[in-house]
Every structure is written in structure tokens, then in C-alpha cells.
Design an enzyme around this catalytic site. Structure first.
Site, PDB file in Angstrom:
ATOM      1  N   THR A   1       0.817  -1.227   0.000  1.00 29.23           N
ATOM      2  CA  THR A   1       0.000   0.000   0.000  1.00 29.23           C
ATOM      3  C   THR A   1       0.850   1.277   0.000  1.00 29.23           C
ATOM      4  OG1 THR A   1      -0.103  -0.143   2.407  1.00 29.23           O
ATOM      5  CG2 THR A   1      -1.949  -1.096   1.180  1.00 29.23           C
ATOM      6  N   GLY A   2       2.162   1.129   0.046  1.00 36.17           N
ATOM      7  CA  GLY A   2       3.053   2.298   0.063  1.00 36.17           C
ATOM      8  C   GLY A   2       3.352   2.788  -1.348  1.00 36.17           C
TER       9      GLY A   2
ATOM     10  N   ASP B   1       6.220   2.716  -3.191  1.00 33.42           N
ATOM     11  CA  ASP B   1       6.938   1.780  -4.063  1.00 33.42           C
ATOM     12  C   ASP B   1       6.117   0.514  -4.314  1.00 33.42           C
ATOM     13  OD1 ASP B   1       8.922   3.626  -3.752  1.00 33.42           O
ATOM     14  OD2 ASP B   1      10.461   2.202  -3.131  1.00 33.42           O
TER      15      ASP B   1
ATOM     16  N   LEU C   1       4.525  -6.926   9.736  1.00 37.45           N
ATOM     17  CA  LEU C   1       5.889  -7.442   9.890  1.00 37.45           C
ATOM     18  C   LEU C   1       6.251  -7.745  11.345  1.00 37.45           C
ATOM     19  CD1 LEU C   1       8.358  -5.669   7.423  1.00 37.45           C
ATOM     20  CD2 LEU C   1       7.386  -7.951   7.336  1.00 37.45           C
TER      21      LEU C   1
ATOM     22  N   THR D   1      18.756   1.555   1.944  1.00 41.07           N
ATOM     23  CA  THR D   1      18.579   3.002   1.797  1.00 41.07           C
ATOM     24  C   THR D   1      19.885   3.786   1.888  1.00 41.07           C
ATOM     25  OG1 THR D   1      17.711   4.937   2.996  1.00 41.07           O
ATOM     26  CG2 THR D   1      17.945   2.943   4.268  1.00 41.07           C
TER      27      THR D   1
ATOM     28  N   GLU E   1      20.160   6.264   3.587  1.00 43.74           N
ATOM     29  CA  GLU E   1      20.290   6.708   4.988  1.00 43.74           C
ATOM     30  C   GLU E   1      21.376   5.917   5.719  1.00 43.74           C
ATOM     31  OE1 GLU E   1      18.640   9.207   7.096  1.00 43.74           O
ATOM     32  OE2 GLU E   1      18.533   9.961   5.060  1.00 43.74           O
TER      33      GLU E   1
ATOM     34  N   TYR F   1      15.999   5.137  12.321  1.00 46.83           N
ATOM     35  CA  TYR F   1      15.625   4.547  11.029  1.00 46.83           C
ATOM     36  C   TYR F   1      16.872   3.988  10.332  1.00 46.83           C
ATOM     37  CZ  TYR F   1      14.359   4.286   6.084  1.00 46.83           C
ATOM     38  OH  TYR F   1      14.185   3.853   4.788  1.00 46.83           O
TER      39      TYR F   1
ATOM     40  N   LYS G   1      17.849   0.048   9.489  1.00 46.42           N
ATOM     41  CA  LYS G   1      18.090  -0.425   8.118  1.00 46.42           C
ATOM     42  C   LYS G   1      19.506  -1.001   7.975  1.00 46.42           C
ATOM     43  CE  LYS G   1      14.264   0.537   5.691  1.00 46.42           C
ATOM     44  NZ  LYS G   1      13.605  -0.330   4.713  1.00 46.42           N
TER      45      LYS G   1
ATOM     46  N   ARG H   1       4.036   9.854  -3.314  1.00 42.96           N
ATOM     47  CA  ARG H   1       4.880  10.000  -2.127  1.00 42.96           C
ATOM     48  C   ARG H   1       4.025  10.441  -0.945  1.00 42.96           C
ATOM     49  NH1 ARG H   1       9.371   8.493   0.576  1.00 42.96           N
ATOM     50  NH2 ARG H   1      11.171   9.840   0.182  1.00 42.96           N
TER      51      ARG H   1
END
Ligand code: NAP
Ligand code: F7E
Length: 365
Positions: free
Chosen positions: A12-13, A15, A66, A134, A136, A158, A162, A193
Site C-alpha cells: 500500500t506504500g 513503491d 511485519l 537506503t 540513509e 531509522y 536499516k 509519495r
């Protein structure tokens, strides 16, 4: 020929929705996982059902989370996928400072739970795994341009979550011979987005200003620089990574960077507005200099439309990210179809329509 089966966490996001479209075009059977929510959260994928040439027979949505190993295990056991895409995450960097434990549970342990399910179901020889890593990870950057060889230095819960998911993916590849890849994706945007990420906040906010819904947009660090691409280009690379002979990790980026200020200037230019920035720090403002053909009745030269609010500053910031996608260019024949101006144009046009719709509702109901 037997159709390939894929399962997408994070359907549902942003990507997930583009990837589902791509895989359906490629005739996959697509299973997607969505969370239960009190309001309907399928706006990015509803059109797949609404398509008159409905691909519904190849498209299945399951409830899941998740945080729930039993649910993950059963979904993988029932679908026996050829490809698993883990795109689900608490993906907002700023929010991760407020919800660090939840972010770690979903982003780090969530990835581990999927990998464990594949391993425990003895699917390591069949199922390929994609992990949404990512830029990040680079955080406090150690090289001006970041490649697959640049050391990591995450700067947020975050980023740290990751980092775990990156390494656990590498570890399951090495330990269990699983076909598992990390796509180290730099920022990618689109009209889909989330509205609290900076590009969308700007395109939506400026649209609201020119139709008269709001007067001013409050921003955080205007000097941060990012390497922005289009999500459609980036999901194609996610799929491509799983079509290779050998599992490998790739940086996906455009190799160009712009500041938040630059992005605002580009959006204003698209609208026919010349904006200048005056002052510095919390006192910096963005002022309308000139409007082509005087076309917006709600705006005039001299109006302040951008201000800075410290509530959008992060406890530790990632000031600059710039990717080096040479490996992907060479091995995956990477060449994005969209540049930054195409991205601005598509996002602005979409948000202008949304802002006008909102204004119409506000004025008429
Ligand atoms: P997004 O729009 O925020 O989508 C995240 C997805 O994860 C949504 O479908 C969300 O469901 C789902 N999700 C969140 N928590 C979950 C949970 N506990 N269990 C199951 N699903 C959960 O993110 P995106 O921009 O599409 O990014 C996709 C992935 O790439 C993320 O992992 C992100 O961290 C990573 N990434 C993104 C970028 C980027 O620039 N976009 C760059 C590098 C990496 P709801 O719809 O219900 O919220
Ligand atoms: O911030 C600055 C902010 O929230 C970009 C996620 O998809 O990409 C994304 O993370 C920059 C930061 O994205 C505002 O401080 C200024 O420096 O759009 P963003 P992000 O933090 O780069 C990476 C690759 C991911 O993996 C993540 O999942 O913009 N900024 N003013 C602002 N940011 C926001 N959100 N809001 C502001 O008002």
C-alpha cells in the site's frame, strides 16, 4: 509457461503500488500484504481493481504485519513465492526518533522474520529476496559520492534499523546461499509519495498556497541536499536485481543532488513564480518576487510563502546524500527515464488538481 509468483510487503506504500503495477504488466501473480487500519489505506492500489481490463485474478491482497512471524510464515508457506519484495517499513526518518523501538522492530526484526520464514520453509533454493535498503545508511557521509564501497554511518534510529536489515540480508545470502539482494536506494519520489516527506510537502503546500487554501509553508533544514529520482524508475531496478544470475547489492541513484531550497525554486518556476530567499537560520524566508502574468489572485509580489520552523529540525541530520550508480549502470544497464524537472512537473500537476479539489469542497459543502 507457468506464471511467476511474487509477494510484496509494503503493497500500500509508494513503491509497493508501482511495483505491483510493474509485476502485473509482466504477468506475475502478485500477492500483496496490507495492514489493518481504521480507515481504508488502499488509495494507491485501488485503480488496479478499478481497471476495466481487471487484473484481479492475478492480484491478491492479504492482511499482515511485519511484527507477526506466524502471519509471515503462513503467507510464504501458502504462496510459495518465486520472489519476495520487502518494501514495508516505518519509513519516516524524523518519526523514527519518536518511535525508535517500533522502527527497529518493524524495519530490522521484520526483515529477519521474512528471511527466517524463507529458510525454515526450505525455500532458499527457490525464493529470491529483495530488501529495501537506503542511502540513509551513509548518514554522516564518508565520501562525497556514495557507492557500494562507501562505509556506513547511520544518523537516526531509522538508519540504524536499516543497517541491521542490510547486514542480515547479506548474512542469509552467505550463510544459507539464499538469493538475497539489497537495493541501496537514494530518495525517490512521485505523486504517490507520502505527504510528510519533503518533496511532496512542498508540491502539495505550494499548490495549497496558490489556490488560497493556506498562506505559508513551514519547513525545516532548507540546506539539506538529496539525490532525488522517480519511484517508477527505481522499482524497475528492484525487479531487475532479482533477474540477475548472481545476487548482489546495488546503489540506485541519479548522481545529481539539489538542496531543499533548490527544489522549492524549481517548483515555483514550474508555477511561473520567481522566489527569493532572504535571511538565515530560523529567520530565513522565501518571498514572492514576481508572478508570470499575475495569474494567481491570492498571491502578490512581496508575499512570504516559506518560513522555517525548528520543529522540523532533526536531532541529528543527514546534510548531504549523492549516489554513485556506476555499478548499476554497468551491470543492470541503469538509465532512469525521469529527470528532476520531469519529477517536479508530474508532482506539481497532480497536487494542483488535489488542492483545487479540496478548495472546491471547502467552498461548496
Ligand atoms: P512508504 O510509502 O512509507 O510505504 C511503506 C509501506 O510499509 C506501506 O505499505 C506501509 O503500510 C507498510 N508498513 C509499515 N509498517 C508496517 C508493518 N508493521 N507491517 C507491514 N507493513 C507495514 O515507503 P516507500 O517510500 O514506498 O518506501 C518503500 C521501502 O523503501 C521502505 O522500506 C523504505 O524504508 C525504503 N526506502 C525508501 C526510499 C524512498 O526514497 N522512498 C529510499 C530508500 C529506501 P501503510 O500503507 O498501512 O502505512
Ligand atoms: O527529508 C529535510 C530533512 O523526510 C529530506 C525516506 O524515504 O529517503 C527518505 O528520508 C530532507 C531531510 O526524506 C523538511 O531534514 C527540510 O534532510 O523527505 P525527507 P529523508 O529523511 O531523506 C530515505 C532515502 C529513506 O530511506 C526514507 O525512508 O529534507 N527537510 N524541511 C524536511 N523534511 C521533511 N520531511 N519535512 C520538512 O518540513
Amino acid at each position: 509457461m507457468k506464471k511467476k509468483v511474487a509477494i510484496i510487503w509494503g503493497l500500500t506504500g509508494q513503491d509497493g503500488s508501482y511495483l505491483a503495477e510493474l509485476l502485473l504488466q509482466k504477468k506475475y501473480i502478485v500477492h500483496g500484504v496490507k495492514r489493518r487500519s481504521s480507515l481504508i489505506n488502499t488509495s494507491r492500489i485501488d485503480h488496479i481493481y478499478q481497471n476495466p481490463q481487471s487484473k484481479i485474478r492475478n492480484f491478491f491482497i492479504h492482511y499482515g504485519d511485519l511484527s507477526d512471524y506466524g502471519n509471515i510464515f503462513k503467507l510464504i508457506s501458502d504462496t510459495k513465492p518465486d520472489e519476495v519484495y520487502n518494501l514495508a517499513a516505518q519509513s519516516h526518518v524524523d518519526v523514527s526518533f519518536q518511535k525508535p523501538e517500533y522502527t527497529a522492530d518493524i524495519n530490522a526484526l521484520g526483515t529477519l522474520r521474512i528471511l527466517e520464514a524463507i529458510k525454515n520453509l526450505n525455500l532458499a533454493n527457490k525464493t529470491k529476496f529483495y530488501q529495501a535498503s537506503t542511502s540513509e545508511l551513509y548518514g554522516l557521509v564518508k565520501e562525497k559520492k556514495q557507492s557500494e564501497n562507501t562505509p556506513f554511518y547511520p544518523r537516526s534510529p531509522y538508519g540504524v534499523s536499516k543497517l541491521f536489515s542490510y547486514w542480515i540480508t547479506v548474512n542469509y545470502r552467505e550463510a544459507y546461499n539464499l538469493f538475497a539482494c539489497n537495493g541501496i536506494l537514494f530518495n525517490h519520489e512521485s505523486p504517490r509519495r507520502g505527504e510528510t516527506f519533503v518533496t511532496r510537502k512542498i508540491t502539495r503546500g505550494l499548490s495549497d498556497i496558490i489556490v488560497g487554501n493556506i498562506n505559508c509553508l513551514y519547513m525545516g533544514n532548507l540546506s539539506a541536499k538529496r539525490d532525488w529520482g522517480h519511484a517508477k524508475d527505481y522499482v524497475r531496478m528492484q525487479w531487475l536485481m532479482l533477474q540477475q544470475k548472481k545476487a548482489k547489492d546495488y546503489v540506485i541513484a541519479t548522481g545529481r543532488q539539489y538542496s531543499i531550497r533548490d527544489f522549492i525554486v524549481k517548483c515555483c518556476k514550474h508555477l511561473g513564480i520567481q522566489i527569493t530567499f532572504n535571511g538565515s537560520g530560523l529567520k530565513e524566508v522565501g518571498i514572492v518576487n514576481n508572478i508570470k502574468n499575475n495569474k494567481y489572485p491570492h498571491l502578490k509580489s512581496g508575499d512570504i510563502i516559506i518560513r522555517v520552523d525548528k520543529k522540523y529540525f532533526r536531532p541529528s541530520e543527514v546534510e548531504t546524500l549523492l549516489g554513485d550508480p556506476s555499478l548499476a549502470k554497468k551491470k543492470l544497464k541503469w538509465s532512469p527515464k525521469y529527470n528532476i524537472n520531469d519529477l517536479v512537473e508530474e508532482m506539481m500537476n497532480s497536487d494542483l488538481k488535489a488542492a483545487e479539489r479540496d478548495k472546491f469542497i471547502k467552498d461548496n459543502f
